[in-house]
Design a protein around this motif. Sequence first.
Motif, mmCIF file in Angstrom:
data_model
loop_
_atom_site.group_PDB
_atom_site.id
_atom_site.type_symbol
_atom_site.label_atom_id
_atom_site.label_comp_id
_atom_site.label_asym_id
_atom_site.label_seq_id
_atom_site.Cartn_x
_atom_site.Cartn_y
_atom_site.Cartn_z
ATOM 1 N N GLY A 73 0.737 -1.220 -0.094
ATOM 2 C CA GLY A 73 -0.023 0.141 0.003
ATOM 3 C C GLY A 73 0.685 1.242 -0.078
ATOM 4 O O GLY A 73 0.582 2.260 -0.737
ATOM 5 N N HIS A 74 1.845 1.230 0.842
ATOM 6 C CA HIS A 74 2.823 2.196 0.912
ATOM 7 C C HIS A 74 3.584 2.499 -0.636
ATOM 8 O O HIS A 74 3.594 3.646 -1.209
ATOM 9 N N CYS A 75 3.774 1.391 -1.006
ATOM 10 C CA CYS A 75 4.431 1.469 -2.449
ATOM 11 C C CYS A 75 3.744 1.792 -3.594
ATOM 12 O O CYS A 75 4.123 2.866 -4.397
ATOM 13 N N ASN A 76 2.263 1.499 -3.383
ATOM 14 C CA ASN A 76 1.224 2.183 -4.500
ATOM 15 C C ASN A 76 1.022 3.668 -4.271
ATOM 16 O O ASN A 76 1.058 4.235 -5.343
ATOM 17 N N ALA A 77 1.240 4.101 -3.098
ATOM 18 C CA ALA A 77 1.158 5.570 -2.710
ATOM 19 C C ALA A 77 2.020 6.284 -3.603
ATOM 20 O O ALA A 77 2.050 7.409 -4.113
ATOM 21 N N LEU A 78 3.367 5.688 -3.305
ATOM 22 C CA LEU A 78 4.747 6.321 -4.080
ATOM 23 C C LEU A 78 4.690 6.286 -5.324
ATOM 24 O O LEU A 78 4.975 6.997 -6.022
ATOM 25 N N ARG A 79 4.099 5.137 -5.980
ATOM 26 C CA ARG A 79 3.845 5.083 -7.438
ATOM 27 C C ARG A 79 3.112 6.147 -7.991
ATOM 28 O O ARG A 79 3.216 6.733 -8.849
ATOM 29 N N GLN A 80 1.638 6.142 -7.138
ATOM 30 C CA GLN A 80 0.952 7.304 -7.694
ATOM 31 C C GLN A 80 1.373 8.943 -7.531
ATOM 32 O O GLN A 80 1.444 9.566 -8.299
ATOM 33 N N ALA A 81 2.225 8.933 -6.417
ATOM 34 C CA ALA A 81 2.824 10.140 -6.130
ATOM 35 C C ALA A 81 3.774 10.668 -7.460
ATOM 36 O O ALA A 81 3.955 11.719 -7.843
ATOM 37 N N ARG A 82 4.594 9.614 -7.870
ATOM 38 C CA ARG A 82 5.546 9.727 -8.753
ATOM 39 C C ARG A 82 5.062 10.000 -10.075
ATOM 40 O O ARG A 82 5.736 10.855 -10.991
ATOM 41 N N ALA A 83 4.005 9.807 -10.435
ATOM 42 C CA ALA A 83 3.317 9.903 -11.710
ATOM 43 C C ALA A 83 2.742 11.235 -11.646
ATOM 44 O O ALA A 83 2.354 11.791 -12.799
ATOM 45 N N LEU A 84 2.751 12.047 -10.746
ATOM 46 C CA LEU A 84 2.327 13.443 -10.546
ATOM 47 C C LEU A 84 3.523 14.400 -10.758
ATOM 48 O O LEU A 84 3.404 15.492 -10.969
ATOM 49 N N GLY A 85 4.908 13.906 -11.088
ATOM 50 C CA GLY A 85 5.700 14.735 -11.278
ATOM 51 C C GLY A 85 6.900 13.809 -11.952
ATOM 52 O O GLY A 85 6.653 12.806 -12.636
ATOM 53 N N ASP A 86 7.955 14.553 -11.800
ATOM 54 C CA ASP A 86 9.128 14.026 -12.633
ATOM 55 C C ASP A 86 10.035 13.523 -11.787
ATOM 56 O O ASP A 86 10.837 12.637 -12.093
ATOM 57 N N GLU A 87 10.082 13.769 -10.479
ATOM 58 C CA GLU A 87 11.058 13.475 -9.420
ATOM 59 C C GLU A 87 10.311 13.460 -8.007
ATOM 60 O O GLU A 87 9.716 14.341 -7.865
ATOM 61 N N LEU A 88 10.420 12.237 -7.313
ATOM 62 C CA LEU A 88 9.612 12.241 -6.251
ATOM 63 C C LEU A 88 10.598 12.052 -4.986
ATOM 64 O O LEU A 88 11.542 11.381 -4.825
ATOM 65 N N ILE A 89 10.525 13.071 -4.290
ATOM 66 C CA ILE A 89 11.316 13.256 -2.973
ATOM 67 C C ILE A 89 10.319 12.706 -1.580
ATOM 68 O O ILE A 89 9.393 13.139 -1.583
ATOM 69 N N VAL A 90 10.956 11.701 -0.837
ATOM 70 C CA VAL A 90 10.141 11.046 0.249
ATOM 71 C C VAL A 90 10.657 11.571 1.521
ATOM 72 O O VAL A 90 11.723 11.397 1.809
ATOM 73 N N GLY A 91 9.924 12.061 2.450
ATOM 74 C CA GLY A 91 10.252 12.336 3.770
ATOM 75 C C GLY A 91 9.937 11.085 4.737
ATOM 76 O O GLY A 91 8.818 10.637 4.707
ATOM 77 N N VAL A 92 11.121 10.841 5.298
ATOM 78 C CA VAL A 92 10.776 9.603 6.339
ATOM 79 C C VAL A 92 10.707 10.201 7.662
ATOM 80 O O VAL A 92 11.713 10.720 8.242
ATOM 81 N N ILE A 93 9.626 9.955 8.353
ATOM 82 C CA ILE A 93 9.383 10.672 9.708
ATOM 83 C C ILE A 93 10.227 9.831 10.493
ATOM 84 O O ILE A 93 10.324 8.560 10.860
ATOM 85 N N SER A 94 10.680 10.696 11.576
ATOM 86 C CA SER A 94 11.558 10.290 12.731
ATOM 87 C C SER A 94 10.972 9.302 13.654
ATOM 88 O O SER A 94 9.584 9.518 13.784
ATOM 89 N N ASP A 95 11.911 8.493 14.535
ATOM 90 C CA ASP A 95 11.104 7.615 15.356
ATOM 91 C C ASP A 95 10.455 8.466 16.227
ATOM 92 O O ASP A 95 9.323 8.104 16.777
ATOM 93 N N GLU A 96 11.123 9.668 16.916
ATOM 94 C CA GLU A 96 10.459 10.356 17.949
ATOM 95 C C GLU A 96 9.231 11.230 17.557
ATOM 96 O O GLU A 96 8.294 10.924 18.353
ATOM 97 N N GLU A 97 9.075 11.244 16.208
ATOM 98 C CA GLU A 97 7.801 11.835 16.019
ATOM 99 C C GLU A 97 6.726 10.973 15.492
ATOM 100 O O GLU A 97 5.585 11.292 16.095
#
Length: 424
Positions: A73-97
């Motif tokens: 499900g995460h992967c499919n979300a990233l696939r869809q996001a990438r289709a909305l642009g040319d480059e996909l930058i992903v923020g990985v939230i910290s353990d503390e947050e």
Amino acid sequence: MEASTGTGCSARTLTACVIGGIVLGASVLALHLAGPVSVPSLPPLDAVRRRLRRRRRPVRVYMDGCFDMMHYGHCNALRQARALGDELIVGVISDEEIKANKGPPVTPLHERMIMVRAVKWVDDIIPDAPYAITEEFMNKLFTEYNIDYIIHGDDPCLLPDGTDAYALAKKVGRYKQIKRTEGVSTTDIVGRMLLCVRERSSSDAHNHSSLQRQFSSGHGQKVDDSGSGSGTRVSHFLPTSRRIVQFSNSRGPGPDSRIIYIDGAFDLFHAGHVEILRLARELGDFLLVGIHTDQTISSTRGRHRPIMNLHERSLSVLACRYVDEVIIGAPWDVSKDMITTFNISLVVHGTIAENMDYAKDDANPYAVPMAMGIYHRLESPLDITTSTIIRRIVANHEAYQKRNEKKEASEKKYYEGKSFVNGE
């Protein structure tokens, strides 16, 4: 008078022709002596197109997430996001947050970063991203990372105070929405394992059907009926051929490709899986991954396994950038016929796995490639197995139960108010 005028015109015309001929002859002679004239040629059409693409700045999109126990499900979300642009930058939230906003993560940040980097639609990552998009962080995305749009699914993402985590991005018109992948969530997967824990500790009087059968068929109880009061959902994943095509690579191996084969369950796809696949891919030109059936896994690892069914596991492996192709429902034994059919050059296996006693068995699944001299044992970079992930849940199951109960309330609200969202 008229005759003399006509003669004068003829003389002038003749003189002009003679002079013109001399000039033309001199010009031709000069060109001949100077050699061939170089006429500038126009650039090829493909080169022009490349130059135009270089001039247009690529559209950069940003998507963040916990990516805890990363699944298809995460992967499919990233696939869809990438289709909305040319480059996909992903923020990985910290353990503390994550701990402050949702509860303790199952997988630590360094493992989650390995997982996100390995997804083939991701171009770059930002570690230790904040859970909430603050104005300061949003401006940093726009100025330092040149982000054009911030992406999230159609399911609400609320902060502890009840406000929308993406309100600022929506306010400035830099927000885009994708469709949530149905049938799976980290809450759901943790719930499956918690159900396993409770079923093992319950008496036969409860008369539960096998969770393995429920998980592997993609159907089962809508909620947990073990008396705990939890509304844990069991997977309702509905596999489609379109989804498999979306995750698949379009190319096959070349005629001279060195094809590497590795097989396994790949249940609860984790960082240990990713790292062994990365090493395997480095040994050749094309990595073929065999994914065992639910029945095969149950027979070797117990009736509560696998946690994820065959189609779910296949999508997770297909999303990995190191994988070129998968065999969905691969046989347990690697036969000579299979090696020939897929033109396999080398069969590999890691040193860390759920079942490492295969070599001692009379029915060694790798006996044929070993006899052929095409078997290689890879040193596993990480000491992580599916059982490692399950033990993390079991060891802290009370905390995860509370986390799930909190999350399930919002998921229930989402499903009750859900409407159709067009998307891929």
